[in-house]
Design a protein around this motif. Structure first.
Motif, short mmCIF file in Angstrom:
data_model
loop_
_atom_site.label_atom_id
_atom_site.label_comp_id
_atom_site.label_asym_id
_atom_site.label_seq_id
_atom_site.Cartn_x
_atom_site.Cartn_y
_atom_site.Cartn_z
N ALA A 40 50.47 21.19 46.24
CA ALA A 40 51.86 20.06 45.80
C ALA A 40 51.87 19.36 47.47
CB ALA A 40 52.95 20.82 45.78
N GLY A 41 51.59 19.89 48.22
CA GLY A 41 51.61 19.24 49.53
C GLY A 41 50.30 18.25 49.65
N GLU A 42 49.21 18.42 49.17
CA GLU A 42 48.17 17.60 49.16
C GLU A 42 48.22 16.60 48.16
OE1 GLU A 42 45.06 20.21 47.75
OE2 GLU A 42 44.58 21.10 49.70
N LYS A 43 49.01 16.73 47.22
CA LYS A 43 49.44 15.58 46.01
C LYS A 43 50.47 14.59 46.85
CE LYS A 43 48.71 18.52 42.18
NZ LYS A 43 49.29 19.20 41.02
N LEU A 44 51.40 15.14 47.65
CA LEU A 44 52.39 14.27 48.32
C LEU A 44 51.66 13.47 49.26
CD1 LEU A 44 55.19 16.85 48.10
CD2 LEU A 44 55.04 14.63 46.87
N LYS A 45 50.77 14.25 50.29
CA LYS A 45 50.02 13.47 51.22
C LYS A 45 48.94 12.43 50.60
CE LYS A 45 47.24 14.53 55.08
NZ LYS A 45 46.46 15.59 55.96
N ILE A 73 51.58 18.25 54.66
CA ILE A 73 51.83 16.72 54.92
C ILE A 73 51.95 16.34 56.36
CG2 ILE A 73 52.58 16.43 52.76
CD1 ILE A 73 55.59 15.82 53.87
N GLY A 74 52.06 17.54 57.13
CA GLY A 74 52.02 17.02 58.71
C GLY A 74 53.45 16.94 59.11
N GLN A 75 54.33 17.66 58.47
CA GLN A 75 55.84 17.69 58.96
C GLN A 75 56.48 19.07 59.06
OE1 GLN A 75 57.35 14.62 56.04
NE2 GLN A 75 58.46 14.01 57.92
N SER A 76 55.36 19.89 59.64
CA SER A 76 55.81 21.45 59.93
C SER A 76 57.14 21.53 60.34
CB SER A 76 54.95 21.92 60.77
OG SER A 76 53.67 21.96 60.15
N ASP A 77 57.69 20.78 61.49
CA ASP A 77 59.00 20.94 62.22
C ASP A 77 60.17 19.94 61.36
OD1 ASP A 77 57.64 22.63 63.84
OD2 ASP A 77 57.22 20.85 64.97
N LEU A 78 59.97 19.71 60.41
CA LEU A 78 61.16 18.90 59.72
C LEU A 78 62.29 19.74 59.33
CD1 LEU A 78 61.74 16.02 58.42
CD2 LEU A 78 61.14 17.26 56.14
N THR A 79 63.51 19.14 59.65
CA THR A 79 64.90 19.86 59.36
C THR A 79 64.82 20.18 58.06
OG1 THR A 79 65.88 18.50 61.05
CG2 THR A 79 67.35 19.43 59.55
N THR A 80 65.03 21.39 57.92
CA THR A 80 64.95 22.20 56.53
C THR A 80 66.34 22.79 56.44
OG1 THR A 80 62.76 22.30 56.16
CG2 THR A 80 64.11 23.68 54.89
N ILE A 81 67.27 22.56 55.39
CA ILE A 81 68.48 23.07 55.18
C ILE A 81 68.25 24.13 53.87
CG2 ILE A 81 71.05 22.55 54.39
CD1 ILE A 81 70.52 19.62 55.82
N ARG A 82 68.89 25.38 54.39
CA ARG A 82 68.70 26.13 53.25
C ARG A 82 70.33 26.78 52.71
NH1 ARG A 82 65.45 27.08 57.44
NH2 ARG A 82 63.03 27.51 56.94
N ASP A 83 70.36 26.80 51.42
CA ASP A 83 71.63 27.14 51.02
C ASP A 83 71.63 27.66 49.58
OD1 ASP A 83 74.34 26.60 49.69
OD2 ASP A 83 74.85 25.61 51.48
N GLN A 84 72.60 28.81 49.41
CA GLN A 84 72.20 29.57 48.28
C GLN A 84 72.81 28.68 46.91
OE1 GLN A 84 74.55 33.16 48.79
NE2 GLN A 84 76.56 32.38 48.03
N ALA A 85 73.50 27.60 47.26
CA ALA A 85 73.89 26.58 46.08
C ALA A 85 72.74 26.29 45.24
CB ALA A 85 74.51 25.42 46.64
#
Length: 206
Positions: A40-45, A73-85
């Protein structure tokens, strides 16, 4: 303005492989699941896509899928928000059962109703309608406004939480969305207009 929303169901989990109802339980990815997330990452890249923010559920199979994609995609440190919603539908008493065992216990017809009706929940669990009632307020309050102001957003979640989003985005009925199959690890790329309407949709399947 690039109003980009990408939805990805997590890669194959250990319980997917065993044909178990998973819900809010937290099994990890299989080797195949890792490979699906990597692909999936390769396709998006390959499309040159990058993101301003990522959202995922409180469950590790979605979180790991999200991180593998971002690494790819080279964005390992991107802000990632986790929510049980954004968690998977809660399968209640079906959770952890093999689907064949569930059919033996409650009958094939009843299990089919629980799995494929829009508004009939399994004992102690959620229907897809219940899941949508949890997912959509969060989506409309937290995620969609960011897309509409031009941010590029990745959501890595689950088959049923993503069905709820797709139902809303595409204006589908309950019957239409329960019939929609979402493959593991396959990105769905939406480009939206200023009102949240779909300008373009791409499913990045092999």
């Amino acid at each position: 303005m690039d109003r980009l929303l990408v939805l990805v169901r997590h890669g194959q989990s250990e319980w997917n492989l065993l044909n178990l109802f998973t819900g809010w339980k937290d099994p990890g990815l299989t080797e195949q699941g890792v490979a699906e997330a990597t692909a999936a990452g390769e396709k998006l890249k390959a499309l040159g896509l990058s993101f301003d923010v990522a959202y995922t559920s409180a469950l590790s199979r979605a979180q790991r899928t999200c991180q593998i994609i971002l690494d790819g995609i080279g964005q390992s440190d991107l802000t990632t928000i986790r929510d049980q919603a954004l968690n998977e539908r809660d399968y209640g008493e079906l959770t952890g059962l093999n689907k064949d065992d569930a059919r033996a216990r409650w009958g094939e017809e009843q299990v089919h109703v629980w799995r494929r009706s829009f508004d009939v929940p399994p004992p102690g669990g959620e229907s897809l309608k219940n899941t949508a009632e949890r997912v959509l307020p969060y989506f409309k309050a937290e995620i969609l406004p960011r897309v509409l102001k031009g941010e590029r957003v990745l959501v890595a979640a689950h088959g049923n939480s993503l069905r709820a989003l797709i139902m809303d985005l595409e204006g589908l009925s309950g019957d239409e969305i329960v019939a929609r199959e979402l493959a593991t690890g396959v990105p769905i790329v939406y480009r939206l207009d200023a009102d949240g309407g779909i300008v373009e949709k791409q499913v990045l399947a092999d």
